[in-house]
Design a protein around this motif. Structure first.
Motif, PDB file in Angstrom:
ATOM      1  N   ARG A  31      14.684  -9.673  -7.921  1.00  0.00           N
ATOM      2  CA  ARG A  31      15.796  -9.089  -7.260  1.00  0.00           C
ATOM      3  C   ARG A  31      15.470  -9.740  -5.812  1.00  0.00           C
ATOM      4  NH1 ARG A  31      14.494  -2.946  -6.683  1.00  0.00           N
ATOM      5  NH2 ARG A  31      16.382  -2.722  -8.236  1.00  0.00           N
ATOM      6  N   ALA A  38      15.982  -8.705  -1.515  1.00  0.00           N
ATOM      7  CA  ALA A  38      16.699  -7.836  -0.361  1.00  0.00           C
ATOM      8  C   ALA A  38      16.938  -8.623   0.789  1.00  0.00           C
ATOM      9  CB  ALA A  38      15.485  -6.838  -0.151  1.00  0.00           C
ATOM     10  N   ASN A  39      17.956  -8.046   1.564  1.00  0.00           N
ATOM     11  CA  ASN A  39      18.246  -8.344   2.770  1.00  0.00           C
ATOM     12  C   ASN A  39      17.330  -7.588   3.841  1.00  0.00           C
ATOM     13  OD1 ASN A  39      19.266  -9.278   5.352  1.00  0.00           O
ATOM     14  ND2 ASN A  39      21.345  -9.332   4.467  1.00  0.00           N
ATOM     15  N   THR A  40      16.575  -8.411   4.586  1.00  0.00           N
ATOM     16  CA  THR A  40      15.609  -7.617   5.757  1.00  0.00           C
ATOM     17  C   THR A  40      16.063  -8.000   6.976  1.00  0.00           C
ATOM     18  OG1 THR A  40      14.020  -9.587   5.729  1.00  0.00           O
ATOM     19  CG2 THR A  40      13.563  -7.639   4.104  1.00  0.00           C
ATOM     20  N   GLY A  95      15.207 -12.597   4.284  1.00  0.00           N
ATOM     21  CA  GLY A  95      15.165 -11.806   3.312  1.00  0.00           C
ATOM     22  C   GLY A  95      14.051 -11.788   2.394  1.00  0.00           C
ATOM     23  N   ARG A 146      20.635  -0.702   5.038  1.00  0.00           N
ATOM     24  CA  ARG A 146      19.672   0.156   4.342  1.00  0.00           C
ATOM     25  C   ARG A 146      20.102   1.207   3.918  1.00  0.00           C
ATOM     26  NH1 ARG A 146      17.484  -1.398   9.132  1.00  0.00           N
ATOM     27  NH2 ARG A 146      17.684   0.488  10.142  1.00  0.00           N
ATOM     28  N   ARG A 172       9.038  -0.404  -3.757  1.00  0.00           N
ATOM     29  CA  ARG A 172      10.261  -0.315  -2.768  1.00  0.00           C
ATOM     30  C   ARG A 172      10.014  -1.110  -1.633  1.00  0.00           C
ATOM     31  NH1 ARG A 172      14.315   2.367  -4.879  1.00  0.00           N
ATOM     32  NH2 ARG A 172      14.060   3.627  -6.766  1.00  0.00           N
ATOM     33  N   GLU A 216      15.258   1.817   3.144  1.00  0.00           N
ATOM     34  CA  GLU A 216      15.201   0.987   1.798  1.00  0.00           C
ATOM     35  C   GLU A 216      16.589  -0.176   2.083  1.00  0.00           C
ATOM     36  OE1 GLU A 216      14.396   1.000  -2.966  1.00  0.00           O
ATOM     37  OE2 GLU A 216      15.589   2.593  -2.153  1.00  0.00           O
ATOM     38  N   TYR A 217      16.163  -1.337   2.018  1.00  0.00           N
ATOM     39  CA  TYR A 217      16.764  -2.578   2.356  1.00  0.00           C
ATOM     40  C   TYR A 217      17.853  -2.637   1.472  1.00  0.00           C
ATOM     41  CZ  TYR A 217      13.721  -3.834   5.938  1.00  0.00           C
ATOM     42  OH  TYR A 217      12.613  -4.084   7.212  1.00  0.00           O
ATOM     43  N   MET A 240      19.835  -4.373  -1.516  1.00  0.00           N
ATOM     44  CA  MET A 240      19.030  -5.370  -2.696  1.00  0.00           C
ATOM     45  C   MET A 240      20.204  -5.497  -3.694  1.00  0.00           C
ATOM     46  SD  MET A 240      16.292  -2.806  -3.925  1.00  0.00           S
ATOM     47  CE  MET A 240      16.609  -1.097  -4.265  1.00  0.00           C
TER      48      MET A 240
END
Lengths: 171, 171
Positions: free
Chosen positions: A123, A125-127, A92, A63, A157, A67-68, A70
């Motif tokens: 897009r 994102a990796n969560t 994600g 992060r 976001r 924010e992750y 991405m």
């Protein structure tokens, strides 16, 4: 993914410096830290009508502030050209935004399959805590349009709140 | 693959009675025996330009005489429309035939990725002892043309010789 014709691109935090909201947090991080790499196979020339391209993205966990990590995100130059995404491993969010800037996410878990309509910016994102590995398949004449996202970003976001991913509006 | 919008089709030996060469061997088998089933997801209407479809085929192991269980095989009505295949599990052969009837195979093993050019007829055969599970991704305006294969078949058949898959010419 491997093979003679496979190409690779690489993005670190420096490459994505305009993507993340928290500039102070970013400044405290190693700019050379890898965020993601994409390997892709183009069996046909770009712009070939009717052909297909294949890519595999490995997006690292992390992060910038809350924010992750991405990907940059983009639209297809030809707004009729769709795309499939599938999750190989990791956890994600597939983030999409329609032409009227409505933004939403689909949770990506191993085996999940996702359809991106041609007109939607997208897009990932990796969560999670491990690399997120996803493949994508898209028409070879889809093209790429990075300008709208570079200029205005997405309308929301994806940040971590109480350990979970939550969308927040705007910058 | 599962989901609200997922459709399924099913083929048994009776449905494929014109596909296999050894009619005597076929007559001795149960016509209701499952050969394959396909589940597919059409996020858009057929014939939508720029859209994509997704299908998963489960092809059972078996042979009719010495000929491996296989799918019917087809061409795309729009000969410019390509297709990706990927192998989830099992072992098989992706059989392709060009417009001049040159026929060849690509070995399918778990994780293998295959590109079928739009002008090539294609089918899959199961050369292993377990179900062959493969996915496919193709343009929603590719269409289907079964006529050339129904009329003339492929120019080579995939049979077992000394326990291994071998192509033999014609019928």
């Amino acid at each position: 993914m491997s093979g003679e014709q496979v190409q690779e691109s690489f993005k670190n935090l420096h490459d994505l410096k305009l993507v993340f909201s928290n500039r102070a947090a970013l400044a405290a991080m190693d700019p050379d830290r890898e965020v993601y790499r994409v390997r892709w196979w183009a069996p046909v020339q770009p712009a070939t009508e009717g052909g297909l391209l294949w890519g595999v993205t490995v997006l690292q966990p992390g992060r910038v502030g809350d924010e992750y990590f991405m990907t940059h995100g983009h639209l297809h130059a030809n707004r009729s050209r769709a795309e499939f995404y599938g999750t190989v491993s990791g956890n994600g969010m597939l983030i999409q935004m329609s032409a009227d800037r409505k933004t939403w996410g689909e949770v990506m878990t191993p085996g999940s399959l996702h359809y991106v309509r041609g007109e939607n910016a997208h897009r990932i994102a990796n969560t999670g805590d491990a690399p997120l590995v996803v493949w994508a398949c898209w028409p070879s004449d889809a093209g790429y349009d990075y300008t709208p996202i570079a200029e205005r970003g997405f309308a929301a976001r994806l940040v971590q709140r109480d350990g979970k991913p939550v969308f927040i509006e705007g910058d």
